[in-house]
Design a protein around this motif. Structure first.
Motif, short mmCIF file in Angstrom:
data_model
loop_
_atom_site.label_atom_id
_atom_site.label_comp_id
_atom_site.label_asym_id
_atom_site.label_seq_id
_atom_site.Cartn_x
_atom_site.Cartn_y
_atom_site.Cartn_z
N GLY A 1 -42.39 -10.85 -19.99
CA GLY A 1 -42.83 -10.19 -21.21
C GLY A 1 -44.32 -10.00 -21.33
N ARG A 2 -45.10 -10.56 -20.40
CA ARG A 2 -46.55 -10.42 -20.45
C ARG A 2 -47.00 -9.27 -19.58
NH1 ARG A 2 -45.77 -16.01 -20.03
NH2 ARG A 2 -46.03 -15.88 -17.76
N PRO A 3 -47.86 -8.37 -20.09
CA PRO A 3 -48.31 -7.22 -19.30
C PRO A 3 -49.06 -7.65 -18.05
CG PRO A 3 -48.81 -6.91 -21.62
CD PRO A 3 -48.39 -8.34 -21.46
N THR A 4 -48.81 -6.93 -16.95
CA THR A 4 -49.54 -7.16 -15.71
C THR A 4 -49.65 -5.84 -14.96
OG1 THR A 4 -49.66 -8.56 -13.73
CG2 THR A 4 -47.50 -7.73 -14.33
N GLU A 5 -50.57 -5.76 -14.04
CA GLU A 5 -50.74 -4.58 -13.20
C GLU A 5 -50.77 -4.99 -11.74
OE1 GLU A 5 -54.16 -2.27 -14.25
OE2 GLU A 5 -53.11 -1.24 -15.87
N ASN B 1 -25.41 -0.55 -17.73
CA ASN B 1 -25.44 0.81 -18.30
C ASN B 1 -26.86 1.30 -18.58
OD1 ASN B 1 -22.61 1.52 -18.45
ND2 ASN B 1 -22.42 0.01 -20.10
N ALA B 2 -27.79 0.93 -17.74
CA ALA B 2 -29.18 1.33 -17.93
C ALA B 2 -29.34 2.84 -17.77
CB ALA B 2 -30.09 0.59 -16.95
N LEU B 3 -30.43 3.36 -18.30
CA LEU B 3 -30.71 4.79 -18.18
C LEU B 3 -30.98 5.16 -16.73
CD1 LEU B 3 -33.08 5.23 -21.25
CD2 LEU B 3 -30.80 6.25 -21.00
N ARG B 4 -30.65 6.40 -16.38
CA ARG B 4 -31.02 6.93 -15.07
C ARG B 4 -32.53 6.80 -14.87
NH1 ARG B 4 -28.33 11.04 -12.56
NH2 ARG B 4 -29.83 10.61 -10.92
N TYR B 5 -32.93 6.57 -13.64
CA TYR B 5 -34.33 6.50 -13.23
C TYR B 5 -35.07 5.28 -13.79
CZ TYR B 5 -32.87 11.40 -13.02
OH TYR B 5 -32.14 12.55 -12.84
N SER B 6 -34.36 4.24 -14.24
CA SER B 6 -35.01 3.07 -14.83
C SER B 6 -35.96 2.41 -13.85
CB SER B 6 -33.96 2.05 -15.29
OG SER B 6 -33.25 2.51 -16.40
N THR B 7 -37.02 1.83 -14.39
CA THR B 7 -38.01 1.10 -13.59
C THR B 7 -37.65 -0.38 -13.52
OG1 THR B 7 -39.40 0.59 -15.50
CG2 THR B 7 -39.79 2.70 -14.41
N VAL B 8 -38.36 -1.12 -12.66
CA VAL B 8 -38.31 -2.58 -12.71
C VAL B 8 -39.29 -2.97 -13.82
CG1 VAL B 8 -38.74 -4.74 -11.49
CG2 VAL B 8 -37.76 -2.79 -10.27
N GLY B 9 -38.77 -3.22 -15.00
CA GLY B 9 -39.65 -3.42 -16.15
C GLY B 9 -40.34 -4.77 -16.18
N ASP B 10 -39.72 -5.78 -15.53
CA ASP B 10 -40.27 -7.14 -15.62
C ASP B 10 -39.99 -7.86 -14.31
OD1 ASP B 10 -40.65 -9.97 -16.34
OD2 ASP B 10 -40.70 -9.24 -18.41
N PHE B 11 -41.03 -8.45 -13.71
CA PHE B 11 -40.86 -9.19 -12.46
C PHE B 11 -39.84 -10.31 -12.60
CE2 PHE B 11 -45.20 -7.72 -10.95
CZ PHE B 11 -44.72 -7.07 -9.83
N SER B 12 -39.65 -10.84 -13.82
CA SER B 12 -38.75 -11.98 -14.00
C SER B 12 -37.29 -11.63 -13.75
CB SER B 12 -38.90 -12.56 -15.41
OG SER B 12 -38.52 -11.62 -16.39
N LEU B 13 -36.97 -10.33 -13.61
CA LEU B 13 -35.60 -9.92 -13.26
C LEU B 13 -35.25 -10.28 -11.82
CD1 LEU B 13 -35.65 -6.31 -14.78
CD2 LEU B 13 -34.38 -8.25 -15.69
N ILE B 14 -36.26 -10.36 -10.97
CA ILE B 14 -36.01 -10.43 -9.53
C ILE B 14 -35.35 -11.74 -9.09
CG2 ILE B 14 -37.16 -10.38 -7.26
CD1 ILE B 14 -39.10 -8.32 -8.57
N PRO B 15 -35.77 -12.92 -9.58
CA PRO B 15 -35.06 -14.13 -9.16
C PRO B 15 -33.58 -14.09 -9.48
CG PRO B 15 -37.17 -14.71 -10.16
CD PRO B 15 -36.97 -13.24 -10.39
N GLY B 16 -33.19 -13.52 -10.62
CA GLY B 16 -31.78 -13.43 -10.96
C GLY B 16 -31.01 -12.53 -10.00
N ILE B 17 -31.64 -11.42 -9.59
CA ILE B 17 -30.99 -10.53 -8.63
C ILE B 17 -30.80 -11.24 -7.30
CG2 ILE B 17 -31.29 -8.41 -7.29
CD1 ILE B 17 -32.71 -7.25 -9.78
N LEU B 18 -31.83 -11.95 -6.84
CA LEU B 18 -31.70 -12.72 -5.60
C LEU B 18 -30.59 -13.75 -5.71
CD1 LEU B 18 -35.48 -13.29 -4.80
CD2 LEU B 18 -33.89 -12.03 -3.36
N ALA B 19 -30.53 -14.44 -6.86
CA ALA B 19 -29.53 -15.50 -7.03
C ALA B 19 -28.12 -14.95 -6.97
CB ALA B 19 -29.77 -16.22 -8.36
#
Length: 563
Positions: free
Chosen positions: A77-81, A28-46
């Motif tokens: 949780g650590r900022p990166t660019e 139920n995330a907000l419309r137009y949400s960003t990828v806030g954290d790279f650590s989400l990606i392994p879970g999506i792949l899994a």
């Protein structure tokens, strides 16, 4: 990966699109949400049986800038660019279909190499590789008009690559939404130099049906457009020299649009033009300008057609412009993917990476490759459940006259609910439109889309051609207007979705059964979501929302028991 707004992660395995998961469709995330954290990606792949080490190539979509863009986010949780490609091709990266930036990014304690292409390139690639033209090995024009971009035309040859044909006119796509800040119910007294409400464009498409095109307003729009953007006046010359459509976060492309509308407003108000008529005229002006300029550009570049055309970018969600382009004699066929806005940018990024090895070749895909329904927490105590076939669902829709939330299979790609995350209802009472707008907290002038059996559509709609992704405008034929009033917009049109047996077997079965019961091969279809959020991720979310008393999912009907 598309890291910024409309964030998404997509995976191509050879030519097959395995998934594209948009952040707004998770939890139920907000419309137009960003990828806030790279650590989400392994879970999506899994979730789809892949690990990061299975990925041969990582590609990140570009963002605002003329040389490169920068995206700030987190990793654990650590900022990166991350430095990414620019918004479109430029002197720094003249080849749209070649990587303009490369580097490494952190993810869960590891470092991964990536390449990045201009943001516009993702739109070009996602539109072309998903098109029937790519399937047939044919070349095509690709028009891209995104929020921070001037409308730009490209030529895609599957053997030779992408040719840049330049802009049609110097106006960013956000200009349509900005009209709503100067006219109508969303008008502001103080204007922002940023575009801070991405929902207005869709609302305006509905609102313009309240008005009529005013010839005097059209003349004023033409004159002020020329003066502000294309004339030899010093301010217009300076605008064209300093603003190139490299993203509205990067350059001052919005203030001149406010100047344009302020000048138009002052003149049309003096002429007694209502806000509704002014907005209808703005829409018609842009539609005419788009068709006029692309026709001239196409003929100048390749000669007389008719030609194939793909249309992508946020402006390709405008169903009336899509239909006007399809009716233009210079185009034999027009393709708009179901993910023309930034929801398709992750797909485009992956397609660009693949193109370096296999060329701009077709992608194997279908529109139901979003996330699967997540496991439901325990339902509220005031809900029951019972087995229910699709045919029984059709009978409930017919006999109860009430809407049903339908959550089925994997979610749709892009912003349109096409039956996987939908609210379905009978269209035979005009009050149903009001009821659906009420439960969804939407303005009363907003339309409800029809879904229709493909074989029956030409008898009910004009043109009634197959349109499975709800991206074109159709008129409702006169002898059907009293039979399906809930799906007719104020101007007599409808945003039709056709359904054939190969499009969605469940929807086809429900529609066919409803047709046998009612004599009507049409149902209402609107998205199942919290207002301002992505689709419901599971049955429990829809039950907790609770504004519709029945939910159907995977052969089970859930019903409120408290009345």
């Amino acid at each position: 990966m598309k890291l910024t707004h409309d964030g998404a992660v997509a995976l191509l395995d050879d030519e097959r699109l395995v998934f594209s998961v948009e952040m707004e469709k998770l939890g139920n995330a907000l419309r137009y949400s960003t990828v806030g954290d790279f650590s989400l990606i392994p879970g999506i792949l899994a979730d789809f049986g892949y690990k990061p080490e299975d990925v041969d190539e990582w590609v990140i979509d570009g963002w605002d800038g003329d040389v490169s863009g920068t995206v700030a986010l987190l990793d654990q949780g650590r900022p990166t660019e991350v430095v990414v490609g620019p918004y479109r091709e430029s002197q720094a990266c003249p080849a749209l279909d070649r990587p303009s930036v490369s580097g490494t990014y952190p993810m869960d304690g590891e470092s991964y190499p990536y390449t990045s292409y201009p943001h516009a390139a993702g739109h070009v690639a996602s539109a072309y590789v998903s098109s029937p033209f790519a399937q047939r090995g044919e070349s095509s024009f690709v028009l891209v008009w995104d929020g921070g971009l001037f409308p730009r035309l490209y030529w895609v040859d599957p053997d030779a690559g992408v040719e840049n044909l330049g802009e049609l006119f110097p106006l960013l796509g956000h200009a349509y939404a900005i009209a709503g800040h100067h006219f109508g119910p969303f008008r502001r007294d103080v204007q922002s130099n940023m575009v801070d409400d991405l929902s207005i464009a869709g609302k305006l498409m509905a609102y313009i049906a309240l008005g009529q095109v005013d010839k005097g307003a059209l003349a004023i729009l033409r004159e002020e457009f020329h003066r502000v953007f294309e004339s030899d006046e010093p301010a217009a010359v300076e605008y064209r020299a300093t603003v190139g459509g490299y993203g509205s976060l990067f350059e001052q492309s919005v203030p001149p649009v406010h100047e344009f509308y302020s000048a138009v407003r002052a003149r049309v108000v003096d002429n007694g033009v209502s806000d509704e008529d002014a907005l209808a005229s703005v829409h018609a002006f842009f539609e005419g300008l788009l068709v006029e300029r692309i026709t001239a550009k196409v003929r100048g570049a390749k000669g007389d057609g008719p030609w194939n055309l793909c249309f992508a970018g946020g402006c390709a969600l405008n169903i009336k412009w899509n239909s006007a382009l399809r009716e233009a004699p210079d185009f034999s066929d027009v393709w708009v993917p179901p993910f023309p806005n930034d929801s398709g940018s992750a797909i485009g990024a992956a397609a660009l990476g693949r193109a370096q090895h296999a060329g701009m070749t077709p992608m194997a895909w279908n529109p139901r490759l979003g996330p699967a329904l997540s496991p439901s927490p325990e339902l509220p105590v005031n809900w029951s459940m019972a087995a229910c076939t699709p045919e029984e669902l059709a009978r409930i829709l017919h006999e109860s006259g009430e809407p049903v939330v339908v959550l089925h299979g994997r979610a749709e790609l892009g912003p349109r609910a096409l039956g996987g995350r939908s609210i379905l209802a009978a269209p035979v009472m005009a009050s149903m439109k009001d009821e659906l707008n009420r439960v969804k907290d939407r303005e009363p002038y907003r339309p409800i889309a029809p879904i229709c059996l493909e074989g029956e559509a030409p008898a009910i709609f004009s043109p009634g051609t197959p349109d499975p992704h709800m991206l074109f405008d159709h008129e409702v034929r006169a002898d059907w207007r009293e039979r399906i009033p809930a799906v007719i917009h104020l101007d007599g049109t409808a945003r039709l979705q056709t359904v054939g047996p190969e499009d969605d077997s469940l929807l086809f079965t429900v529609l066919s059964a409803y047709h046998r019961l009612s004599g009507v091969p049409v149902l209402c279809n609107t998205s199942a979501n919290l207002n301002g959020h992505g689709f419901f991720p599971n049955v429990a979310s829809a039950a907790q929302w609770g504004r519709v008393s029945r939910i159907w999912s995977a052969g089970t009907l859930y019903q409120r028991t408290d009345g």
